[in-house]
Design a protein around this motif. Structure first.
Motif, mmCIF file in Angstrom:
data_model
loop_
_atom_site.group_PDB
_atom_site.id
_atom_site.type_symbol
_atom_site.label_atom_id
_atom_site.label_comp_id
_atom_site.label_asym_id
_atom_site.label_seq_id
_atom_site.Cartn_x
_atom_site.Cartn_y
_atom_site.Cartn_z
ATOM 1 N N THR A 271 1.065 -1.637 0.295
ATOM 2 C CA THR A 271 0.264 -0.232 0.308
ATOM 3 C C THR A 271 0.799 1.455 0.090
ATOM 4 O O THR A 271 0.314 2.442 -0.280
ATOM 5 N N GLU A 272 2.264 0.872 0.630
ATOM 6 C CA GLU A 272 2.711 2.337 0.736
ATOM 7 C C GLU A 272 3.034 2.269 -0.623
ATOM 8 O O GLU A 272 3.351 3.772 -1.029
ATOM 9 N N THR A 273 3.463 2.002 -1.578
ATOM 10 C CA THR A 273 4.346 2.037 -2.951
ATOM 11 C C THR A 273 3.445 2.852 -3.611
ATOM 12 O O THR A 273 3.525 3.117 -4.670
ATOM 13 N N ALA A 274 1.612 2.040 -3.395
ATOM 14 C CA ALA A 274 0.755 2.242 -4.289
ATOM 15 C C ALA A 274 0.388 3.577 -4.086
ATOM 16 O O ALA A 274 0.291 4.590 -4.719
ATOM 17 N N ILE A 275 0.108 3.987 -2.887
ATOM 18 C CA ILE A 275 0.234 5.383 -2.716
ATOM 19 C C ILE A 275 0.898 6.686 -2.971
ATOM 20 O O ILE A 275 0.343 7.394 -3.470
ATOM 21 N N ALA A 276 2.536 6.050 -2.883
ATOM 22 C CA ALA A 276 3.010 7.156 -3.541
ATOM 23 C C ALA A 276 3.411 7.382 -4.985
ATOM 24 O O ALA A 276 3.448 7.829 -5.566
ATOM 25 N N GLY A 277 2.832 6.248 -5.579
ATOM 26 C CA GLY A 277 2.565 6.221 -6.570
ATOM 27 C C GLY A 277 1.848 7.032 -7.871
ATOM 28 O O GLY A 277 1.377 7.635 -8.206
ATOM 29 N N ALA A 278 0.280 6.988 -6.074
ATOM 30 C CA ALA A 278 -0.828 7.770 -6.858
ATOM 31 C C ALA A 278 -0.184 9.357 -6.817
ATOM 32 O O ALA A 278 -0.141 10.038 -7.738
ATOM 33 N N ARG A 279 1.039 9.476 -6.155
ATOM 34 C CA ARG A 279 1.461 11.038 -5.496
ATOM 35 C C ARG A 279 2.348 11.422 -6.641
ATOM 36 O O ARG A 279 2.508 13.089 -7.228
ATOM 37 N N TYR A 280 2.658 10.621 -7.746
ATOM 38 C CA TYR A 280 3.966 10.709 -8.173
ATOM 39 C C TYR A 280 3.472 11.376 -9.398
ATOM 40 O O TYR A 280 3.627 12.144 -10.304
ATOM 41 N N GLY A 281 2.299 10.484 -9.396
ATOM 42 C CA GLY A 281 1.716 10.455 -11.041
ATOM 43 C C GLY A 281 0.856 12.000 -10.846
ATOM 44 O O GLY A 281 0.666 12.239 -12.274
ATOM 45 N N PHE A 282 0.255 12.463 -9.244
ATOM 46 C CA PHE A 282 -0.401 13.795 -9.456
ATOM 47 C C PHE A 282 0.618 15.078 -10.025
ATOM 48 O O PHE A 282 0.699 15.606 -10.577
ATOM 49 N N ILE A 283 1.932 14.438 -9.476
ATOM 50 C CA ILE A 283 3.128 15.573 -9.810
ATOM 51 C C ILE A 283 3.730 15.918 -10.910
ATOM 52 O O ILE A 283 3.620 16.312 -11.770
ATOM 53 N N SER A 284 3.308 14.168 -11.906
ATOM 54 C CA SER A 284 3.945 14.499 -13.103
ATOM 55 C C SER A 284 2.728 14.574 -13.599
ATOM 56 O O SER A 284 2.943 15.589 -14.462
ATOM 57 N N GLY A 285 1.521 15.152 -13.668
ATOM 58 C CA GLY A 285 0.549 15.274 -14.795
ATOM 59 C C GLY A 285 0.525 16.506 -14.252
ATOM 60 O O GLY A 285 0.208 17.444 -15.383
ATOM 61 N N ALA A 286 0.788 17.158 -12.885
ATOM 62 C CA ALA A 286 1.000 18.548 -12.790
ATOM 63 C C ALA A 286 1.943 19.227 -13.249
ATOM 64 O O ALA A 286 1.897 20.440 -14.542
ATOM 65 N N CYS A 287 2.946 18.110 -13.492
ATOM 66 C CA CYS A 287 4.065 19.460 -14.279
ATOM 67 C C CYS A 287 4.421 19.078 -15.418
ATOM 68 O O CYS A 287 4.627 19.959 -16.061
ATOM 69 N N GLN A 288 2.915 17.649 -16.608
ATOM 70 C CA GLN A 288 3.326 17.774 -17.952
ATOM 71 C C GLN A 288 2.325 19.067 -18.008
ATOM 72 O O GLN A 288 2.869 19.853 -19.383
ATOM 73 N N GLU A 289 1.400 20.035 -17.513
ATOM 74 C CA GLU A 289 0.561 20.572 -17.949
ATOM 75 C C GLU A 289 0.935 22.031 -18.009
ATOM 76 O O GLU A 289 0.776 23.153 -18.179
ATOM 77 N N ALA A 290 1.965 22.328 -16.436
ATOM 78 C CA ALA A 290 1.961 23.925 -15.773
ATOM 79 C C ALA A 290 4.076 23.389 -16.372
ATOM 80 O O ALA A 290 4.305 24.881 -15.767
ATOM 81 N N VAL A 291 4.384 22.872 -16.653
ATOM 82 C CA VAL A 291 6.393 22.821 -16.963
ATOM 83 C C VAL A 291 6.434 22.803 -18.422
ATOM 84 O O VAL A 291 6.030 22.205 -19.243
ATOM 85 N N ARG A 292 6.674 23.640 -18.605
ATOM 86 C CA ARG A 292 7.480 24.373 -20.280
ATOM 87 C C ARG A 292 8.756 24.336 -20.116
ATOM 88 O O ARG A 292 9.540 24.558 -19.731
ATOM 89 N N SER A 293 9.468 22.555 -21.057
ATOM 90 C CA SER A 293 11.315 22.834 -21.490
ATOM 91 C C SER A 293 11.061 22.630 -22.867
ATOM 92 O O SER A 293 10.816 22.641 -23.581
#
Length: 353
Positions: A271-293
């Motif tokens: 469960t620890e891995t699954a919850i951490a994965g969901a948080r990183y998914g949230f972060i990745s989605g936010a960065c895809q939408e709001a960070v431009r390289s």
């Protein structure tokens, strides 16, 4: 508005937290230790306008899960001493890794300001941030700073005071639906700041188990009085050792055990891995939408060209066309210079004779 506010500086190690602490407090600081541990406690004072800020430099930590003494000290300070504002110092040049702590602070429900430190280095690496959109995702004011140059300190203090006065950023009250997941609101961790606390949707299976544990926590006044019920439910499912030791209710502990066993069976991972994965998914989605390289954009253009000139259908015709063009240019453009050279050597030979 309080004439004195308490500010906690949190952040990953090497994110520039201590540099910003020194910029804000100058010589008005002292060093001690937290009770019962050898972890250093640094505090200082800062005057901004007519408001005095007591600034506490928390130990550097990657998360709020109590794996180390530093993480335990940082979390306990935020929960027990309830600072008016928590400032998460983030290495903007390594954003996704640093935002993990920001997500946990967001879930905890504290009045939050994000300082995107080393923003000059991030810019040099080609990163551009849509800070307004990121502010909505993380329900926090964002200030770009360069700690070693003292840049952005006034703006950071303004954001701290505004957050202490008004709570989360004004832009945060707009609904934001995106690939980052679902955000909703809950009560503050201890109910004192009266601000909306955004939460993440961990998916149907995990959310179902969170809801069961949350209900039991809300029914148990001795547990619910100190912690936000949802936050505690998530931490118990993560198998947080310190919090599990503090929860003595057999009913809650039994439900936590059942929930962990069920989720690990269904998800095929802890469960620890699954919850951490969901948080990183949230972060990745936010960065895809709001960070431009800009570097990625240049690579994308190059990749598009490669996909055309290296394709099986068009690759060979393009190659032959280019070779024909080179052949034509060689003889068409090369004729006049060759004639000039021939005439020069003819004239030179005549002069020698």
């Amino acid at each position: 508005m309080k004439s004195k506010i308490t500010v906690a500086l949190a952040g990953n190690p090497n994110a520039g937290k201590t540099t910003i602490f020194n910029n804000l407090t100058g010589a008005r600081q002292h060093v001690g230790n937290y009770p019962g541990v050898t972890v250093e406690r640094k505090e200082g004072l800062c005057l901004h306008g007519n408001i005095e800020l007591q600034i506490v430099d928390l130990p550097g930590t990657y998360s709020l899960t109590a794996y180390s003494a530093e993480e335990m000290v940082a979390r306990n300070f935020i929960i027990d001493e309830r600072p008016d504002v928590v400032v998460d110092i983030i290495d903007a040049s390594n954003l996704e890794r640093n935002l993990y702590l920001a997500v946990q602070l967001m879930e905890l429900g504290v009045p939050l300001v994000l300082a995107f430190n080393m923003s000059d280095m991030a810019k040099a690496r080609g990163y551009e941030f849509d800070t307004e959109k990121l502010s909505r995702f993380f329900r926090a004011r964002i200030v770009q700073t360069v700690g070693n140059k003292g840049t952005g300190m006034k703006e950071l203090l303004d954001a701290i005071i505004e957050t202490a006065t008004n709570g989360t950023s004004d832009t945060n009250h707009k609904d934001e639906k995106s690939s980052t997941g679902v955000l909703s609101s809950r009560a503050n961790i201890r109910g004192s700041h009266h601000q909306a606390v955004p939460i993440m949707n961990y998916g149907w299976e995990i959310e179902k188990e969170i809801a069961k544990i949350e209900t039991l926590i809300q029914e148990n006044r001795s547990v619910a009085g100190k912690y936000n019920a949802r936050w505690l439910a998530v931490k118990l499912l993560e198998n947080d050792r310190e919090l599990r030791a503090k929860v003595t209710s057999p009913k809650i502990n039994e439900q936590v055990k059942k929930g962990i066993e069920h989720l690990e069976k269904v998800l095929g991972e802890s469960t620890e891995t699954a919850i951490a994965g969901a948080r990183y998914g949230f972060i990745s989605g936010a960065c895809q939408e709001a960070v431009r390289s800009t570097i990625e954009i240049r690579h994308t253009i190059s990749d598009r060209i490669d996909s055309v000139v290296m394709s099986r259908v068009l690759g060979m015709p393009i190659f032959l066309g280019l070779m024909y063009l080179v052949f034509q240019l060689t003889f068409t453009l090369g004729d006049p210079p060759m004639e000039w050279i021939d005439n020069f050597f003819g004239w030179l030979g005549g002069m020698v004779q």
